[in-house]
Design an enzyme around this catalytic site. Structure first.
Site, PDB file in Angstrom:
ATOM      1  CG  HIS A  98       1.570   0.442  -2.706  1.00 41.81           C
ATOM      2  ND1 HIS A  98       0.630  -0.482  -3.455  1.00 41.81           N
ATOM      3  CD2 HIS A  98       2.589   0.302  -3.094  1.00 41.81           C
ATOM      4  CE1 HIS A  98       1.379  -1.124  -4.342  1.00 41.81           C
ATOM      5  NE2 HIS A  98       2.708  -0.752  -4.077  1.00 41.81           N
ATOM      6  CG  HIS A 100       6.939   1.850  -3.006  1.00 43.19           C
ATOM      7  ND1 HIS A 100       7.520   0.624  -2.461  1.00 43.19           N
ATOM      8  CD2 HIS A 100       6.265   1.655  -4.035  1.00 43.19           C
ATOM      9  CE1 HIS A 100       7.052  -0.262  -3.035  1.00 43.19           C
ATOM     10  NE2 HIS A 100       6.212   0.282  -4.194  1.00 43.19           N
TER      11      HIS A 100
HETATM   12  P1  5GP Z   1       4.654  -2.598  -5.746  1.00 45.17           P
HETATM   13  O1  5GP Z   1       5.661  -3.254  -6.650  1.00 45.17           O
HETATM   14  O2  5GP Z   1       3.346  -3.139  -5.885  1.00 45.17           O
HETATM   15  O3  5GP Z   1       4.606  -1.217  -5.887  1.00 45.17           O
HETATM   16  O4  5GP Z   1       5.226  -2.626  -4.259  1.00 45.17           O
HETATM   17  C1  5GP Z   1       4.377  -3.559  -3.437  1.00 45.17           C
HETATM   18  C2  5GP Z   1       5.169  -3.665  -1.967  1.00 45.17           C
HETATM   19  O5  5GP Z   1       4.456  -4.278  -0.949  1.00 45.17           O
HETATM   20  C3  5GP Z   1       6.603  -4.492  -2.367  1.00 45.17           C
HETATM   21  O6  5GP Z   1       7.728  -3.588  -1.961  1.00 45.17           O
HETATM   22  C4  5GP Z   1       6.422  -5.359  -1.337  1.00 45.17           C
HETATM   23  O7  5GP Z   1       7.647  -5.738  -0.381  1.00 45.17           O
HETATM   24  C5  5GP Z   1       5.424  -4.920  -0.251  1.00 45.17           C
HETATM   25  N1  5GP Z   1       4.635  -5.964   0.395  1.00 45.17           N
HETATM   26  C6  5GP Z   1       3.846  -7.151  -0.068  1.00 45.17           C
HETATM   27  N2  5GP Z   1       3.236  -7.603   0.898  1.00 45.17           N
HETATM   28  C7  5GP Z   1       3.360  -7.062   2.244  1.00 45.17           C
HETATM   29  C8  5GP Z   1       3.011  -7.345   3.429  1.00 45.17           C
HETATM   30  O8  5GP Z   1       2.316  -8.341   3.534  1.00 45.17           O
HETATM   31  N3  5GP Z   1       3.412  -6.472   4.196  1.00 45.17           N
HETATM   32  C9  5GP Z   1       4.024  -5.497   4.147  1.00 45.17           C
HETATM   33  N4  5GP Z   1       4.539  -4.504   5.142  1.00 45.17           N
HETATM   34  N5  5GP Z   1       4.765  -5.240   2.792  1.00 45.17           N
HETATM   35  C10 5GP Z   1       4.268  -5.881   1.678  1.00 45.17           C
END
Ligand code: 5GP
Length: 140
Positions: A98, A100
């Site tokens: 993903h 951001h």
């Molecule tokens: P990472 O640190 O892996 O780059 O970011 C993961 C992101 O996924 C975090 O910003 C977190 O808030 C988001 N996230 C985790 N679980 C969910 C979910 O169930 N729904 C949504 N919309 N975002 C999520």
């Protein structure tokens, strides 16, 4: 077990969806760093950038650009960050690729930058040589 994002793709858990096509999906982050904080994923459950095919890299980049334009139009931020974490050490929590999109406003202090370090010219050249070797090996 399917990732939380695969469950969102499949409609098993709710999300604030923004856009989707055959390969990608964009929806709002559940814990937004700022208003409009968006995640763009590839629908296929792949962990990090190095797991994506070139076609998927392009698809996610195109969706990221499309949705970022809409976020900018909707909220008129002063700027935005594109953040993409690969691996636990880099802060990745959800191991389903993903990107951001984080809208930014002047003085918001939403994210801190890295602390600039230092390297000698010889160290830079040695690092560059190591990476060039990997590139010329054809695996990278
Ligand atoms: P990472 O640190 O892996 O780059 O970011 C993961 C992101 O996924 C975090 O910003 C977190 O808030 C988001 N996230 C985790 N679980 C969910 C979910 O169930 N729904 C949504 N919309 N975002 C999520």
């Amino acid at each position: 077990m399917a990732s939380i994002f695969t469950r969102i793709v499949n409609g098993e858990i709710p999300s604030a969806k923004l856009y989707e096509d055959d390969l990608t999906l964009a929806f709002l982050d559940i814990n937004p760093a700022s208003r409009g904080h968006t995640l763009v994923i590839c629908k296929q459950e792949l962990s990090g950038l190095l797991d994506l095919t070139p076609e998927l890299v392009v698809a996610v980049a195109q969706t990221t650009r499309k949705v970022a334009r809409a976020v900018v139009e909707a909220f008129q931020p002063d700027g935005f960050n594109i953040v993409q974490n690969n691996g636990k050490a880099a802060g990745q929590v959800v191991f389903h690729y993903h990107v951001h999109i984080i809208p930014r406003w002047d003085g918001d202090r939403v994210m801190t930058s890295w602390k600039p370090g230092s390297a000698t010219p010889d160290e830079l050249q040695a690092s560059a040589a190591a990476i060039r070797t990997a590139l010329s090996g054809g695996t990278a």
